[in-house]
Design a protein around this motif. Structure first.
Motif, PDB file in Angstrom:
ATOM      1  N   THR A  44       0.837  -1.198   0.000  1.00 28.90           N
ATOM      2  CA  THR A  44       0.000   0.000   0.000  1.00 28.90           C
ATOM      3  C   THR A  44       0.870   1.244   0.000  1.00 28.90           C
ATOM      4  OG1 THR A  44      -1.711   1.229   1.200  1.00 28.90           O
ATOM      5  CG2 THR A  44      -0.130  -0.001   2.522  1.00 28.90           C
ATOM      6  N   GLN A  45       0.334   2.326  -0.479  1.00 28.86           N
ATOM      7  CA  GLN A  45       1.038   3.598  -0.469  1.00 28.86           C
ATOM      8  C   GLN A  45       0.583   4.475   0.699  1.00 28.86           C
ATOM      9  OE1 GLN A  45       0.108   4.954  -4.444  1.00 28.86           O
ATOM     10  NE2 GLN A  45       1.987   4.096  -5.283  1.00 28.86           N
ATOM     11  N   ASP A  46      -0.305   3.962   1.505  1.00 30.30           N
ATOM     12  CA  ASP A  46      -0.834   4.731   2.621  1.00 30.30           C
ATOM     13  C   ASP A  46       0.101   4.621   3.825  1.00 30.30           C
ATOM     14  OD1 ASP A  46      -2.443   5.386   5.053  1.00 30.30           O
ATOM     15  OD2 ASP A  46      -3.993   5.736   3.530  1.00 30.30           O
ATOM     16  N   GLU A  47       0.799   5.718   4.131  1.00 26.33           N
ATOM     17  CA  GLU A  47       1.768   5.723   5.222  1.00 26.33           C
ATOM     18  C   GLU A  47       1.118   5.393   6.563  1.00 26.33           C
ATOM     19  OE1 GLU A  47       4.981   6.115   5.102  1.00 26.33           O
ATOM     20  OE2 GLU A  47       5.262   6.742   3.017  1.00 26.33           O
ATOM     21  N   SER A  48      -0.070   5.926   6.788  1.00 31.67           N
ATOM     22  CA  SER A  48      -0.752   5.692   8.060  1.00 31.67           C
ATOM     23  C   SER A  48      -1.082   4.223   8.246  1.00 31.67           C
ATOM     24  CB  SER A  48      -2.042   6.524   8.144  1.00 31.67           C
ATOM     25  OG  SER A  48      -1.741   7.901   8.149  1.00 31.67           O
ATOM     26  N   LEU A  49      -1.539   3.583   7.172  1.00 29.11           N
ATOM     27  CA  LEU A  49      -1.864   2.165   7.238  1.00 29.11           C
ATOM     28  C   LEU A  49      -0.631   1.340   7.558  1.00 29.11           C
ATOM     29  CD1 LEU A  49      -3.653  -0.301   6.900  1.00 29.11           C
ATOM     30  CD2 LEU A  49      -3.406  -0.080   4.428  1.00 29.11           C
ATOM     31  N   ILE A  50       0.472   1.660   6.903  1.00 26.69           N
ATOM     32  CA  ILE A  50       1.725   0.929   7.137  1.00 26.69           C
ATOM     33  C   ILE A  50       2.181   1.095   8.578  1.00 26.69           C
ATOM     34  CG2 ILE A  50       4.165   0.743   6.518  1.00 26.69           C
ATOM     35  CD1 ILE A  50       3.348   1.775   3.706  1.00 26.69           C
ATOM     36  N   ARG A  83       1.854  -8.536   6.246  1.00 26.91           N
ATOM     37  CA  ARG A  83       0.982  -8.594   5.067  1.00 26.91           C
ATOM     38  C   ARG A  83      -0.459  -8.861   5.486  1.00 26.91           C
ATOM     39  NH1 ARG A  83      -0.692 -11.452   0.262  1.00 26.91           N
ATOM     40  NH2 ARG A  83       0.311 -10.575  -1.592  1.00 26.91           N
ATOM     41  N   ASN A  84      -0.657  -9.819   6.379  1.00 25.52           N
ATOM     42  CA  ASN A  84      -1.992 -10.126   6.872  1.00 25.52           C
ATOM     43  C   ASN A  84      -2.585  -8.957   7.642  1.00 25.52           C
ATOM     44  OD1 ASN A  84      -1.857 -12.705   5.783  1.00 25.52           O
ATOM     45  ND2 ASN A  84      -1.078 -13.621   7.671  1.00 25.52           N
ATOM     46  N   LYS A  85      -1.742  -8.304   8.450  1.00 25.54           N
ATOM     47  CA  LYS A  85      -2.208  -7.181   9.258  1.00 25.54           C
ATOM     48  C   LYS A  85      -2.662  -6.021   8.385  1.00 25.54           C
ATOM     49  CE  LYS A  85      -1.933  -6.817  13.122  1.00 25.54           C
ATOM     50  NZ  LYS A  85      -2.947  -7.102  14.171  1.00 25.54           N
ATOM     51  N   ILE A  86      -1.906  -5.714   7.350  1.00 30.59           N
ATOM     52  CA  ILE A  86      -2.265  -4.607   6.464  1.00 30.59           C
ATOM     53  C   ILE A  86      -3.602  -4.862   5.789  1.00 30.59           C
ATOM     54  CG2 ILE A  86      -1.673  -3.492   4.261  1.00 30.59           C
ATOM     55  CD1 ILE A  86       1.247  -3.492   5.177  1.00 30.59           C
ATOM     56  N   TYR A  87      -3.790  -6.085   5.301  1.00 30.05           N
ATOM     57  CA  TYR A  87      -5.048  -6.378   4.614  1.00 30.05           C
ATOM     58  C   TYR A  87      -6.233  -6.398   5.571  1.00 30.05           C
ATOM     59  CZ  TYR A  87      -3.128  -7.072  -0.006  1.00 30.05           C
ATOM     60  OH  TYR A  87      -2.549  -6.865  -1.234  1.00 30.05           O
ATOM     61  N   GLU A  91      -9.362  -3.644   5.330  1.00 37.06           N
ATOM     62  CA  GLU A  91     -10.781  -3.994   5.288  1.00 37.06           C
ATOM     63  C   GLU A  91     -11.557  -3.274   6.389  1.00 37.06           C
ATOM     64  OE1 GLU A  91     -10.972  -8.194   5.577  1.00 37.06           O
ATOM     65  OE2 GLU A  91     -10.165  -8.550   3.564  1.00 37.06           O
ATOM     66  N   LYS A  92     -10.919  -3.119   7.545  1.00 40.33           N
ATOM     67  CA  LYS A  92     -11.577  -2.491   8.683  1.00 40.33           C
ATOM     68  C   LYS A  92     -11.690  -0.972   8.514  1.00 40.33           C
ATOM     69  CE  LYS A  92      -9.216  -2.305  12.455  1.00 40.33           C
ATOM     70  NZ  LYS A  92      -8.539  -2.737  13.706  1.00 40.33           N
ATOM     71  N   ASN A  93     -10.646  -0.379   7.929  1.00 36.77           N
ATOM     72  CA  ASN A  93     -10.596   1.083   7.846  1.00 36.77           C
ATOM     73  C   ASN A  93     -10.760   1.631   6.435  1.00 36.77           C
ATOM     74  OD1 ASN A  93      -9.996   1.404  10.669  1.00 36.77           O
ATOM     75  ND2 ASN A  93      -7.950   0.633  10.218  1.00 36.77           N
ATOM     76  N   ASN A  94     -10.928   0.709   5.460  1.00 34.44           N
ATOM     77  CA  ASN A  94     -11.147   1.122   4.074  1.00 34.44           C
ATOM     78  C   ASN A  94      -9.991   1.924   3.518  1.00 34.44           C
ATOM     79  OD1 ASN A  94     -12.644   1.117   1.699  1.00 34.44           O
ATOM     80  ND2 ASN A  94     -13.603   3.089   2.169  1.00 34.44           N
ATOM     81  N   PHE A  95      -8.754   1.522   3.854  1.00 30.19           N
ATOM     82  CA  PHE A  95      -7.582   2.152   3.263  1.00 30.19           C
ATOM     83  C   PHE A  95      -7.455   1.703   1.811  1.00 30.19           C
ATOM     84  CE2 PHE A  95      -6.308   2.404   7.741  1.00 30.19           C
ATOM     85  CZ  PHE A  95      -5.779   3.683   7.794  1.00 30.19           C
TER      86      PHE A  95
END
Length: 200
Positions: A44-50, A83-87, A91-95
């Protein structure tokens, strides 16, 4: 802090951490945080998600340390967990996670030491040529080659990380390398890629 050389293997370091050793835990964090950040950008390119996913990962690791499975490859364990955590967080936060057809971000700065030395020996134009060739690959081939050659995972580990069977992982790697072999002209990389095909 206890030095990394005090642990003769990943298995011993992991077991020491599981027993509640804070120095071992800190060592794992310091040793793999940059690699995890880099790998997160492949997904993902979303810094917050990472950043949130990595924070969640290490928080959960410490709080459930005694229940964790054994591993002899901490890097593989952390990559798969992230990888599992990001996905799950996506799904939870719609990143916005990178879709199947979107090229991966530039990851040439993250190559293994061996490849870094090789690539540094070439002119900028050749490096640019390699990057452009890689970016032409489908996303799954890019990820497979990234994990196999630039993070030094085995074909079996690539398959597990990507959630595909062994044959599919090999096909991603083989097809990607075949394309690069046909589009990269400088000799050293061609020799390295060709050596992979000799296994088949």
């Amino acid at each position: 802090m206890q030095s990394q050389t005090s642990f003769s293997s990943d298995k011993i370091l992991w077991e020491t951490f599981k027993q509640g050793d804070k120095k071992a835990f800190a060592m794992i964090y310091e040793q793999y945080i940059q690699a995890l950040l880099n790998y997160g950008h492949k997904i993902t390119q979303d810094e917050s998600l990472i950043e949130d996913s990595i924070q969640d990962l290490f928080y959960e690791l410490w709080n459930s340390k005694s229940k964790l499975a054994e591993t002899d490859s901490i890097k593989f364990y952390l990559f798969k967990a992230l990888r599992n955590k990001i996905y799950r967080n996506k799904e939870k936060n719609n990143f916005d996670v990178i879709d199947e057809n979107q090229p991966l971000p530039d990851w040439l700065s993250e190559v293994s030491t061996e490849y870094s030395i090789i690539l540094q020996e070439h002119e900028e134009s050749q490096l640019s040529h390699l990057k452009k060739a890689i970016q032409k690959l489908p996303k799954r081939q890019q990820e497979a080659i990234n994990l196999r050659f630039f993070h030094d995972f085995s074909n079996e580990e690539v398959a597990q990380l990507m959630g595909v069977n062994y044959q599919s992982a090999c096909k991603f790697i083989y097809t990607g390398l075949r394309f690069l072999k046909e589009h990269i002209i400088y000799p050293i990389l061609v020799v390295l890629i060709t050596s992979y095909f000799e296994k088949f």
